[in-house]
Motif scaffolding. Structure first.
Motif, PDB file in Angstrom:
ATOM      1  N   ALA A  18       0.833  -1.213   0.000  1.00  0.00           N
ATOM      2  CA  ALA A  18       0.000   0.000   0.000  1.00  0.00           C
ATOM      3  C   ALA A  18       0.862   1.255   0.000  1.00  0.00           C
ATOM      4  CB  ALA A  18      -0.917  -0.020   1.227  1.00  0.00           C
ATOM      5  N   LEU A  19       1.927   1.266   0.793  1.00  0.00           N
ATOM      6  CA  LEU A  19       2.801   2.435   0.876  1.00  0.00           C
ATOM      7  C   LEU A  19       3.426   2.747  -0.473  1.00  0.00           C
ATOM      8  CD1 LEU A  19       4.367   4.561   2.592  1.00  0.00           C
ATOM      9  CD2 LEU A  19       6.118   2.787   2.934  1.00  0.00           C
ATOM     10  N   MET A  20       3.950   1.734  -1.133  1.00  0.00           N
ATOM     11  CA  MET A  20       4.623   1.955  -2.406  1.00  0.00           C
ATOM     12  C   MET A  20       3.638   2.381  -3.496  1.00  0.00           C
ATOM     13  SD  MET A  20       7.778   1.717  -2.003  1.00  0.00           S
ATOM     14  CE  MET A  20       8.507   1.565  -0.384  1.00  0.00           C
ATOM     15  N   GLN A  21       2.473   1.758  -3.525  1.00  0.00           N
ATOM     16  CA  GLN A  21       1.482   2.144  -4.532  1.00  0.00           C
ATOM     17  C   GLN A  21       0.983   3.566  -4.287  1.00  0.00           C
ATOM     18  OE1 GLN A  21      -1.321  -0.511  -6.290  1.00  0.00           O
ATOM     19  NE2 GLN A  21      -0.579  -2.265  -5.118  1.00  0.00           N
ATOM     20  N   GLN A  22       0.819   3.942  -3.030  1.00  0.00           N
ATOM     21  CA  GLN A  22       0.386   5.300  -2.707  1.00  0.00           C
ATOM     22  C   GLN A  22       1.409   6.338  -3.157  1.00  0.00           C
ATOM     23  OE1 GLN A  22      -0.259   5.148   1.507  1.00  0.00           O
ATOM     24  NE2 GLN A  22      -2.100   3.881   1.323  1.00  0.00           N
ATOM     25  N   ASN A  23       2.660   5.918  -3.276  1.00  0.00           N
ATOM     26  CA  ASN A  23       3.724   6.831  -3.684  1.00  0.00           C
ATOM     27  C   ASN A  23       4.112   6.648  -5.151  1.00  0.00           C
ATOM     28  OD1 ASN A  23       5.026   8.521  -1.281  1.00  0.00           O
ATOM     29  ND2 ASN A  23       4.208   6.595  -0.470  1.00  0.00           N
ATOM     30  N   GLY A  24       3.217   6.037  -5.936  1.00  0.00           N
ATOM     31  CA  GLY A  24       3.369   6.024  -7.383  1.00  0.00           C
ATOM     32  C   GLY A  24       4.151   4.879  -7.980  1.00  0.00           C
ATOM     33  N   TYR A  25       4.499   3.871  -7.168  1.00  0.00           N
ATOM     34  CA  TYR A  25       5.267   2.746  -7.695  1.00  0.00           C
ATOM     35  C   TYR A  25       4.345   1.618  -8.137  1.00  0.00           C
ATOM     36  CZ  TYR A  25       9.265   5.054  -5.525  1.00  0.00           C
ATOM     37  OH  TYR A  25      10.224   5.968  -5.172  1.00  0.00           O
ATOM     38  N   SER A  26       4.748   0.900  -9.171  1.00  0.00           N
ATOM     39  CA  SER A  26       4.092  -0.348  -9.531  1.00  0.00           C
ATOM     40  C   SER A  26       4.762  -1.453  -8.724  1.00  0.00           C
ATOM     41  CB  SER A  26       4.241  -0.622 -11.025  1.00  0.00           C
ATOM     42  OG  SER A  26       3.634   0.407 -11.776  1.00  0.00           O
ATOM     43  N   VAL A  27       3.966  -2.353  -8.163  1.00  0.00           N
ATOM     44  CA  VAL A  27       4.495  -3.287  -7.171  1.00  0.00           C
ATOM     45  C   VAL A  27       4.131  -4.722  -7.505  1.00  0.00           C
ATOM     46  CG1 VAL A  27       4.552  -3.896  -4.722  1.00  0.00           C
ATOM     47  CG2 VAL A  27       4.273  -1.505  -5.394  1.00  0.00           C
ATOM     48  N   ASP A  28       5.119  -5.611  -7.421  1.00  0.00           N
ATOM     49  CA  ASP A  28       4.900  -7.052  -7.451  1.00  0.00           C
ATOM     50  C   ASP A  28       5.295  -7.599  -6.087  1.00  0.00           C
ATOM     51  OD1 ASP A  28       4.154  -6.810 -10.077  1.00  0.00           O
ATOM     52  OD2 ASP A  28       6.046  -7.544 -10.893  1.00  0.00           O
ATOM     53  N   LEU A  29       4.645  -8.695  -5.665  1.00  0.00           N
ATOM     54  CA  LEU A  29       4.844  -9.229  -4.320  1.00  0.00           C
ATOM     55  C   LEU A  29       5.251 -10.696  -4.355  1.00  0.00           C
ATOM     56  CD1 LEU A  29       1.576  -7.794  -2.698  1.00  0.00           C
ATOM     57  CD2 LEU A  29       3.849  -6.742  -2.691  1.00  0.00           C
ATOM     58  N   ALA A  30       6.074 -11.081  -3.380  1.00  0.00           N
ATOM     59  CA  ALA A  30       6.433 -12.485  -3.184  1.00  0.00           C
ATOM     60  C   ALA A  30       6.602 -12.720  -1.696  1.00  0.00           C
ATOM     61  CB  ALA A  30       7.717 -12.835  -3.927  1.00  0.00           C
ATOM     62  N   ASP A  31       6.148 -13.891  -1.215  1.00  0.00           N
ATOM     63  CA  ASP A  31       6.271 -14.172   0.221  1.00  0.00           C
ATOM     64  C   ASP A  31       7.290 -15.256   0.530  1.00  0.00           C
ATOM     65  OD1 ASP A  31       4.906 -16.370  -0.720  1.00  0.00           O
ATOM     66  OD2 ASP A  31       3.064 -15.966   0.405  1.00  0.00           O
ATOM     67  N   ASP A  32       8.044 -15.697  -0.488  1.00  0.00           N
ATOM     68  CA  ASP A  32       9.179 -16.580  -0.235  1.00  0.00           C
ATOM     69  C   ASP A  32      10.238 -16.359  -1.308  1.00  0.00           C
ATOM     70  OD1 ASP A  32       9.097 -18.638  -2.439  1.00  0.00           O
ATOM     71  OD2 ASP A  32       7.182 -19.162  -1.538  1.00  0.00           O
ATOM     72  N   GLY A  33      11.457 -16.811  -1.019  1.00  0.00           N
ATOM     73  CA  GLY A  33      12.571 -16.551  -1.913  1.00  0.00           C
ATOM     74  C   GLY A  33      12.452 -17.202  -3.273  1.00  0.00           C
ATOM     75  N   GLN A  34      11.850 -18.381  -3.332  1.00  0.00           N
ATOM     76  CA  GLN A  34      11.729 -19.078  -4.603  1.00  0.00           C
ATOM     77  C   GLN A  34      10.802 -18.344  -5.559  1.00  0.00           C
ATOM     78  OE1 GLN A  34      13.643 -22.062  -4.968  1.00  0.00           O
ATOM     79  NE2 GLN A  34      13.306 -21.498  -7.092  1.00  0.00           N
ATOM     80  N   LYS A  35       9.674 -17.878  -5.026  1.00  0.00           N
ATOM     81  CA  LYS A  35       8.752 -17.100  -5.851  1.00  0.00           C
ATOM     82  C   LYS A  35       9.427 -15.820  -6.340  1.00  0.00           C
ATOM     83  CE  LYS A  35       4.551 -18.623  -3.432  1.00  0.00           C
ATOM     84  NZ  LYS A  35       3.452 -18.171  -2.533  1.00  0.00           N
ATOM     85  N   ALA A  36      10.183 -15.200  -5.448  1.00  0.00           N
ATOM     86  CA  ALA A  36      10.860 -13.954  -5.811  1.00  0.00           C
ATOM     87  C   ALA A  36      11.878 -14.185  -6.922  1.00  0.00           C
ATOM     88  CB  ALA A  36      11.555 -13.364  -4.582  1.00  0.00           C
ATOM     89  N   LEU A  37      12.618 -15.271  -6.849  1.00  0.00           N
ATOM     90  CA  LEU A  37      13.618 -15.562  -7.875  1.00  0.00           C
ATOM     91  C   LEU A  37      12.947 -15.741  -9.234  1.00  0.00           C
ATOM     92  CD1 LEU A  37      16.568 -16.065  -8.605  1.00  0.00           C
ATOM     93  CD2 LEU A  37      16.218 -18.483  -8.028  1.00  0.00           C
ATOM     94  N   PHE A  38      11.810 -16.402  -9.255  1.00  0.00           N
ATOM     95  CA  PHE A  38      11.059 -16.561 -10.505  1.00  0.00           C
ATOM     96  C   PHE A  38      10.678 -15.194 -11.077  1.00  0.00           C
ATOM     97  CE2 PHE A  38       6.878 -16.590 -12.553  1.00  0.00           C
ATOM     98  CZ  PHE A  38       7.134 -17.407 -13.637  1.00  0.00           C
ATOM     99  N   LEU A  39      10.171 -14.306 -10.220  1.00  0.00           N
ATOM    100  CA  LEU A  39       9.769 -12.984 -10.687  1.00  0.00           C
ATOM    101  C   LEU A  39      10.970 -12.186 -11.186  1.00  0.00           C
ATOM    102  CD1 LEU A  39       7.157 -12.050  -7.928  1.00  0.00           C
ATOM    103  CD2 LEU A  39       6.685 -12.633 -10.318  1.00  0.00           C
ATOM    104  N   PHE A  40      12.087 -12.282 -10.482  1.00  0.00           N
ATOM    105  CA  PHE A  40      13.304 -11.601 -10.917  1.00  0.00           C
ATOM    106  C   PHE A  40      13.691 -12.019 -12.335  1.00  0.00           C
ATOM    107  CE2 PHE A  40      14.785 -10.364  -6.544  1.00  0.00           C
ATOM    108  CZ  PHE A  40      15.161  -9.068  -6.863  1.00  0.00           C
ATOM    109  N   LYS A  41      13.542 -13.293 -12.631  1.00  0.00           N
ATOM    110  CA  LYS A  41      13.940 -13.807 -13.940  1.00  0.00           C
ATOM    111  C   LYS A  41      12.945 -13.459 -15.037  1.00  0.00           C
ATOM    112  CE  LYS A  41      16.634 -17.741 -12.191  1.00  0.00           C
ATOM    113  NZ  LYS A  41      16.743 -19.211 -12.122  1.00  0.00           N
ATOM    114  N   GLU A  42      11.690 -13.185 -14.629  1.00  0.00           N
ATOM    115  CA  GLU A  42      10.630 -12.928 -15.605  1.00  0.00           C
ATOM    116  C   GLU A  42      10.415 -11.454 -15.906  1.00  0.00           C
ATOM    117  OE1 GLU A  42       8.572 -15.134 -17.370  1.00  0.00           O
ATOM    118  OE2 GLU A  42      10.111 -16.567 -16.734  1.00  0.00           O
TER     119      GLU A  42
END
Length: 224
Positions: A18-42
């Motif tokens: 919410a904080l980042m979106q309120q300040n104009g950023y587009s945001v993607d979320l991950a709740d574990d490292g494996q999901k985050a690594l996938f997003l980093f690569k994509e």
């Protein structure tokens, strides 16, 4: 600008989103490292906020893997106040900065903005090119000293282009950096934003601030 937030505390993850979106950023979320690594690569990210204590793949392992894959997005690590060793380990793993929990939102936002500017080679919060002046702190834009009223997305497009002044930027790249991951990349909305920016920045057609390179994308006019 597009940010990835990696945090396993669902309440904090929601607050950061919410904080980042309120300040104009587009945001993607991950709740574990494996999901985050996938997003980093994509997807391309202008910055990532990564908690150290993550399930499946911890934050340090994630950062090392991200850097091993030649991904250069700035990384801000979050760590517990009493684990100073994590700060050192995180920086040595490839993070660019750290913030201890609990933290003030204002400090987090200031560090995020500073890291993004630094990565773009723009250490000054005010970007000036010819008559264009963009203040990344206040998100105000002026042309020859006169204020220009931009919508949130028009500002995002201009900010990204000014952060990359020598680069030819495709419509797909612009879309990826100003919208979340589920946005339709085939949309012609970027053409609309570019058209509006040209009219607002250059109503009499005298400075031609944005160049179109047919079949390749757009670029800020470096001759301003």
């Amino acid at each position: 600008m597009r940010i990835l937030i990696v945090e396993d505390d669902s309440r904090l993850l929601t607050q950061l989103d919410a904080l980042m979106q309120q300040n104009g950023y587009s945001v993607d979320l991950a709740d574990d490292g494996q999901k985050a690594l996938f997003l980093f690569k994509e997807y391309p990210y202008d910055l990532a906020i990564i908690d150290i204590g993550l399930p499946v793949m911890d934050g340090l392992a994630l950062i090392k893997e991200v850097r091993r894959n030649k991904i250069v997005s700035p990384i801000l690590i979050l760590t517990a106040r009493d684990r100073w060793q994590e700060k050192v380990e995180g920086l040595e793993a490839g993070a660019d900065d750290y913030l201890t929990k609990p933290f003030h939102n204002e400090e987090l936002l200031a560090r995020v903005k500073a890291l993004i500017r630094r990565a773009a080679g723009q250490p000054n919060p005010t970007i000036e090119l010819g008559p264009i002046c963009l203040d990344t702190l206040t998100e105000e834009v002026r042309i020859a000293g006169a204020p220009v009223d931009l919508t949130a997305y028009e500002y995002k497009v201009l900010e990204y282009m000014l952060m990359n002044p020598s680069k030819i930027i495709s419509k797909t790249e612009l879309t990826e950096h100003i919208y979340d991951q589920d946005f339709d990349l085939d949309s012609n909305v970027i053409e609309v934003f570019i058209g509006r920016l040209r009219k607002k920045l250059d109503p009499d057609g005298s400075i031609k601030p944005i160049e179109t390179l047919r079949g390749r994308g757009y670029r800020i006019n470096r001759q301003l």
